[in-house]
Motif scaffolding. Structure first.
Motif, PDB file in Angstrom:
ATOM      1  N   ASP A 166     -80.592 -60.568  55.173  1.00  0.00           N
ATOM      2  CA  ASP A 166     -79.615 -59.630  55.894  1.00  0.00           C
ATOM      3  C   ASP A 166     -78.410 -59.579  54.349  1.00  0.00           C
ATOM      4  O   ASP A 166     -78.120 -60.282  53.608  1.00  0.00           O
ATOM      5  N   ALA A 167     -77.498 -58.802  54.859  1.00  0.00           N
ATOM      6  CA  ALA A 167     -76.763 -58.577  53.452  1.00  0.00           C
ATOM      7  C   ALA A 167     -75.536 -59.230  54.012  1.00  0.00           C
ATOM      8  O   ALA A 167     -74.520 -59.183  52.121  1.00  0.00           O
ATOM      9  N   ILE A 168     -75.025 -60.043  54.947  1.00  0.00           N
ATOM     10  CA  ILE A 168     -73.990 -61.188  54.681  1.00  0.00           C
ATOM     11  C   ILE A 168     -74.653 -62.464  53.940  1.00  0.00           C
ATOM     12  O   ILE A 168     -72.893 -63.007  53.968  1.00  0.00           O
ATOM     13  N   LYS A 169     -75.225 -62.282  53.310  1.00  0.00           N
ATOM     14  CA  LYS A 169     -75.678 -63.853  52.049  1.00  0.00           C
ATOM     15  C   LYS A 169     -75.454 -62.895  50.993  1.00  0.00           C
ATOM     16  O   LYS A 169     -76.388 -63.377  50.261  1.00  0.00           O
ATOM     17  N   PHE A 170     -75.696 -61.728  50.820  1.00  0.00           N
ATOM     18  CA  PHE A 170     -75.372 -60.380  49.745  1.00  0.00           C
ATOM     19  C   PHE A 170     -74.467 -61.499  48.072  1.00  0.00           C
ATOM     20  O   PHE A 170     -74.451 -62.028  47.496  1.00  0.00           O
ATOM     21  N   PRO A 171     -73.235 -61.173  48.323  1.00  0.00           N
ATOM     22  CA  PRO A 171     -71.823 -61.825  48.344  1.00  0.00           C
ATOM     23  C   PRO A 171     -72.491 -62.822  47.500  1.00  0.00           C
ATOM     24  O   PRO A 171     -72.302 -63.795  46.686  1.00  0.00           O
ATOM     25  N   ASP A 172     -73.170 -64.310  48.672  1.00  0.00           N
ATOM     26  CA  ASP A 172     -74.179 -65.676  48.008  1.00  0.00           C
ATOM     27  C   ASP A 172     -74.235 -65.609  47.524  1.00  0.00           C
ATOM     28  O   ASP A 172     -74.902 -65.825  46.296  1.00  0.00           O
ATOM     29  N   MET A 173     -75.553 -64.551  47.472  1.00  0.00           N
ATOM     30  CA  MET A 173     -76.730 -64.714  46.126  1.00  0.00           C
ATOM     31  C   MET A 173     -76.603 -64.568  44.930  1.00  0.00           C
ATOM     32  O   MET A 173     -76.881 -65.084  44.114  1.00  0.00           O
ATOM     33  N   ARG A 185     -81.584 -55.649  58.418  1.00  0.00           N
ATOM     34  CA  ARG A 185     -80.082 -55.699  58.082  1.00  0.00           C
ATOM     35  C   ARG A 185     -79.591 -55.400  56.548  1.00  0.00           C
ATOM     36  O   ARG A 185     -78.353 -55.752  56.578  1.00  0.00           O
ATOM     37  N   LEU A 186     -79.972 -55.461  55.430  1.00  0.00           N
ATOM     38  CA  LEU A 186     -79.859 -55.420  54.332  1.00  0.00           C
ATOM     39  C   LEU A 186     -79.378 -53.974  53.906  1.00  0.00           C
ATOM     40  O   LEU A 186     -78.455 -53.626  53.430  1.00  0.00           O
ATOM     41  N   LEU A 187     -80.136 -53.424  54.805  1.00  0.00           N
ATOM     42  CA  LEU A 187     -79.861 -52.444  54.266  1.00  0.00           C
ATOM     43  C   LEU A 187     -78.392 -51.690  54.855  1.00  0.00           C
ATOM     44  O   LEU A 187     -77.778 -51.015  54.601  1.00  0.00           O
ATOM     45  N   GLN A 188     -78.107 -51.954  55.944  1.00  0.00           N
ATOM     46  CA  GLN A 188     -77.266 -51.874  56.997  1.00  0.00           C
ATOM     47  C   GLN A 188     -76.012 -52.161  56.556  1.00  0.00           C
ATOM     48  O   GLN A 188     -75.013 -51.616  56.188  1.00  0.00           O
ATOM     49  N   GLY A 189     -76.205 -52.919  55.538  1.00  0.00           N
ATOM     50  CA  GLY A 189     -74.956 -53.845  54.709  1.00  0.00           C
ATOM     51  C   GLY A 189     -74.426 -52.879  53.638  1.00  0.00           C
ATOM     52  O   GLY A 189     -73.646 -52.305  53.217  1.00  0.00           O
ATOM     53  N   ARG A 190     -76.163 -53.047  52.982  1.00  0.00           N
ATOM     54  CA  ARG A 190     -76.136 -52.073  51.729  1.00  0.00           C
ATOM     55  C   ARG A 190     -75.558 -50.419  51.770  1.00  0.00           C
ATOM     56  O   ARG A 190     -74.740 -49.727  51.385  1.00  0.00           O
ATOM     57  N   LEU A 191     -75.554 -49.862  52.652  1.00  0.00           N
ATOM     58  CA  LEU A 191     -75.069 -48.327  53.277  1.00  0.00           C
ATOM     59  C   LEU A 191     -73.224 -48.303  52.664  1.00  0.00           C
ATOM     60  O   LEU A 191     -72.679 -47.133  53.065  1.00  0.00           O
ATOM     61  N   PHE A 192     -72.577 -49.600  53.342  1.00  0.00           N
ATOM     62  CA  PHE A 192     -71.159 -49.579  53.525  1.00  0.00           C
ATOM     63  C   PHE A 192     -70.365 -49.997  52.274  1.00  0.00           C
ATOM     64  O   PHE A 192     -70.413 -49.360  51.196  1.00  0.00           O
ATOM     65  N   SER A 193     -71.680 -51.170  52.039  1.00  0.00           N
ATOM     66  CA  SER A 193     -71.375 -52.295  50.472  1.00  0.00           C
ATOM     67  C   SER A 193     -70.968 -51.052  49.111  1.00  0.00           C
ATOM     68  O   SER A 193     -70.931 -50.669  48.694  1.00  0.00           O
ATOM     69  N   TYR A 194     -72.627 -49.741  49.140  1.00  0.00           N
ATOM     70  CA  TYR A 194     -72.822 -49.230  47.832  1.00  0.00           C
ATOM     71  C   TYR A 194     -71.690 -48.047  47.627  1.00  0.00           C
ATOM     72  O   TYR A 194     -71.070 -48.392  46.062  1.00  0.00           O
ATOM     73  N   ALA A 195     -71.460 -47.279  48.586  1.00  0.00           N
ATOM     74  CA  ALA A 195     -70.953 -46.408  48.246  1.00  0.00           C
ATOM     75  C   ALA A 195     -69.021 -46.994  48.179  1.00  0.00           C
ATOM     76  O   ALA A 195     -68.520 -46.713  47.203  1.00  0.00           O
ATOM     77  N   ASP A 196     -69.027 -47.769  48.823  1.00  0.00           N
ATOM     78  CA  ASP A 196     -67.173 -48.907  48.617  1.00  0.00           C
ATOM     79  C   ASP A 196     -66.879 -49.043  47.788  1.00  0.00           C
ATOM     80  O   ASP A 196     -66.220 -49.182  46.783  1.00  0.00           O
ATOM     81  N   THR A 197     -68.238 -49.540  46.562  1.00  0.00           N
ATOM     82  CA  THR A 197     -67.940 -50.751  44.971  1.00  0.00           C
ATOM     83  C   THR A 197     -67.470 -49.114  44.217  1.00  0.00           C
ATOM     84  O   THR A 197     -66.562 -49.197  43.291  1.00  0.00           O
ATOM     85  N   GLN A 198     -68.535 -47.790  44.413  1.00  0.00           N
ATOM     86  CA  GLN A 198     -68.539 -46.365  43.971  1.00  0.00           C
ATOM     87  C   GLN A 198     -66.967 -46.193  43.636  1.00  0.00           C
ATOM     88  O   GLN A 198     -66.421 -45.832  43.221  1.00  0.00           O
ATOM     89  N   ARG A 199     -66.244 -46.288  45.372  1.00  0.00           N
ATOM     90  CA  ARG A 199     -64.680 -45.738  45.397  1.00  0.00           C
ATOM     91  C   ARG A 199     -63.871 -46.734  44.998  1.00  0.00           C
ATOM     92  O   ARG A 199     -63.058 -46.107  43.936  1.00  0.00           O
ATOM     93  N   TYR A 200     -63.942 -47.732  44.536  1.00  0.00           N
ATOM     94  CA  TYR A 200     -63.378 -48.799  43.648  1.00  0.00           C
ATOM     95  C   TYR A 200     -63.638 -48.707  41.981  1.00  0.00           C
ATOM     96  O   TYR A 200     -63.020 -48.153  41.584  1.00  0.00           O
ATOM     97  N   ARG A 201     -64.926 -49.191  41.950  1.00  0.00           N
ATOM     98  CA  ARG A 201     -64.585 -48.782  40.518  1.00  0.00           C
ATOM     99  C   ARG A 201     -65.313 -47.435  39.886  1.00  0.00           C
ATOM    100  O   ARG A 201     -63.816 -47.396  38.481  1.00  0.00           O
ATOM    101  N   ILE A 202     -65.084 -46.074  40.103  1.00  0.00           N
ATOM    102  CA  ILE A 202     -64.833 -44.777  40.091  1.00  0.00           C
ATOM    103  C   ILE A 202     -63.769 -44.086  40.182  1.00  0.00           C
ATOM    104  O   ILE A 202     -62.654 -43.682  39.560  1.00  0.00           O
ATOM    105  N   GLY A 203     -63.425 -44.323  41.399  1.00  0.00           N
ATOM    106  CA  GLY A 203     -62.279 -43.466  42.076  1.00  0.00           C
ATOM    107  C   GLY A 203     -62.718 -42.655  43.726  1.00  0.00           C
ATOM    108  O   GLY A 203     -64.089 -42.873  43.821  1.00  0.00           O
TER     109      GLY A 203
END
Length: 511
Positions: A155-162, A348-366
């Motif tokens: 579950d993606a809710i545990k990804f930051p904790d992991m 459930r892990l993929l569903q969270g990554r659908l948001f998180s990965y693109a959001d990371t790139q928008r923050y990291r690169i723009g």
């Protein structure tokens, strides 16, 4: 009575007696969190809901923890290549990349380690990222995978904790087994991934000599809107080889701490182009309940005797980037980047990554990261996105909205997403069919005697550093439940009594 037995158990296992009830976990705004273990879903097998504000806040906050290095997968190298389809697979998917035998699609691949920083040795034990970017004629496809077929959590809710547990301590800035085994002792589903990452697969001899896996289940959708669940795997045509002993690792790092990058540049520079065969396992939705586990669980593999693989094609890497930063470092991947015919599953892990990965790139690169040459689609881009840092779209139209009487863009009904039935009520509960240990046990049982010994010693080297007897007992208990021989050998090496390990995980045995 029950509380007293918990106190006694904690004392016997070497830990302190339980204190008064701890305060609740809260959101960043101070609201108590009902559960930090499961995302809110549309029924038992429905998608994760965007209204789960705790999930979104947790992932968005996590994505912004590092500047400018990637939070994970910071150490990496990449190469360009070409994918060639073996046949016309339009009966399975309308994705144009698979629409004709011999069809070629340009691509970029980035290899990486996961946890360690950008200048770290490539000989460290860690999963390897294996991310594929296909520049298809109907838009890009990012198949963001690893060299191992499963993951630590479901579950993606545990990804930051992991990741927090695996990253260096915020106090000492050192990676600490006490921290990550404390976390994993509460995540029994991690047993399978831990078994694989501590095996001979945990330190690849080179990026060329490792397989790749999409890890998640996705959907193939054909032109009729019919869908099947799929898992992607790609097999190295160079074979699989690891650095299996401490002596091999020591010799390699002494010669070149960035050996895998050196090997890839050297091999491609010498015209020895590495290749991988891409295959897909296909599962009919009506067969989802035919397993002892949930097939949409990212901690599980699909057994090939029950879900056979179809070979889709082969990709070959034949060119290194001209500039590391402009291409490899600015390459950005997100599992949400998919062309028509490929869609996410309810994993459930993929569903969270659908948001998180693109959001990371928008923050990291723009905001305009997908306009950079290494990320830009080869297909025409007709979005209404505008402005933002480093925008160079050279927009000449006054119409940056839709609809408009000018009809500069319009809907394309042929590309509507597939429909799937929903049932149940919204919920925040774990999946029902966990089966946390059997695949880890099967993986262990399939190893030869030498590989089993190395696996147990590798885990013991880290687990033996753990000071809390409760954590050690729980971890040994997990491996015992996977395989009695596996857990017993580990218990002996780390000084845990088998009976204590069994008692520590007794509640799991009744599930």
């Amino acid at each position: 009575m029950q509380f007293r037995s918990l106190l006694l158990t904690a004392t016997l296992l070497g830990g302190p007696a339980l204190a008064e009830t701890p305060p609740p976990l809260t959101t960043d705004s101070g609201s108590p969190v009902g559960t930090n273990q499961s995302s809110k879903t549309a029924g038992p097998r429905g998608g994760v809901l965007l209204e789960d504000f705790h999930l979104i806040e947790k992932l968005a906050r996590f994505d912004r923890e590092r500047i400018p290095e990637r939070v994970v997968h910071a150490r990496g190298t990449g190469a360009y290549g070409t994918f060639e389809s073996y046949d016309n697979f339009s009966n399975l998917t309308r994705a144009s990349i698979f629409s004709a035998k011999g069809k070629k699609t340009p691509m970029f691949v980035r290899f990486s380690t996961v946890i360690h920083p950008s200048g770290s040795p490539e000989t460290l034990r860690d999963p390897r990222g294996f991310a594929l970017k296909f520049y298809t004629d109907e838009g890009n496809w990012d198949l963001v995978g690893n060299n191992l077929p499963v993951f630590f959590i479901r579950d993606a809710i545990k990804f930051p904790d992991m990741v927090h547990s695996l990253k260096p301590s915020p106090i000492t800035n050192k990676q600490d087994p006490n921290r990550f085994f404390d976390f994993f002792s509460h995540q029994p589903e991690s047993t399978h991934m831990l078994t694989q990452v501590y095996s001979d697969l945990g330190i690849p001899a080179s990026y060329r000599q490792m397989d790749g896996h999409g890890v998640h289940s996705f959907k193939f959708v054909n032109a009729k809107g019919e869908y099947k669940y799929v898992k992607f795997n790609w097999a190295s045509q160079q074979g699989v080889k690891g650095l299996n002993t401490p002596d091999e690792v020591a010799r390699t790092v002494a010669q070149d701490f960035q050996h895998a990058t050196t090997d890839l540049y050297g091999s491609i520079g010498a015209g020895k182009f590495p290749s991988w065969e891409l295959s897909v396992q296909v599962l009919d939705p009506k067969d989802l309940e035919k397993f002892s586990f949930d097939p949409l669980d990212a901690t599980k593999v699909w057994p090939e005797d029950k879900v056979p693989a179809v070979k889709l094609g082969k990709f070959t890497l034949n060119k290194m980037p001209d500039n590391f930063f402009e291409e490899t470092e600015q390459a950005a991947f997100s599992p949400g980047v998919m062309p028509p015919g490929i869609e996410p599953s309810e994993d459930r892990l993929l569903q969270g990554r659908l948001f998180s990965y693109a959001d990371t790139q928008r923050y990291r690169i723009g905001a305009n990261y997908q306009s950079l040459p290494v990320n830009r689609a080869k297909a025409p881009v007709n979005s209404n996105s505008q402005a933002g840092s480093m925008n160079f779209a050279n927009t000449k139209s006054d119409v940056n909205y839709e609809p408009s009487v000018t009809r500069e863009t319009q809907d394309a009904p042929a590309y509507l997403l597939s429909s799937a039935p929903l049932n149940g009520t919204t919920q925040q509960r774990g999946i029902e069919k966990t089966d946390n240990f059997s695949q880890a046990g099967a993986f262990y049982s399939a190893l030869d005697a030498g590989a089993k010994e190395r696996l147990v010693k590798n885990i013991a080297a880290d687990l033996g550093q753990v000071k809390d007897a409760r954590v050690k007992a729980r971890m040994v208990g997990h491996f015992l439940m996977a395989n009695a021989d596996y857990g017993t050998r580990l218990a002996k090496l780390v000084g845990v009594k088998v009976d204590d390990a069994k008692a520590a995980v007794a509640p799991l045995a009744s599930r």
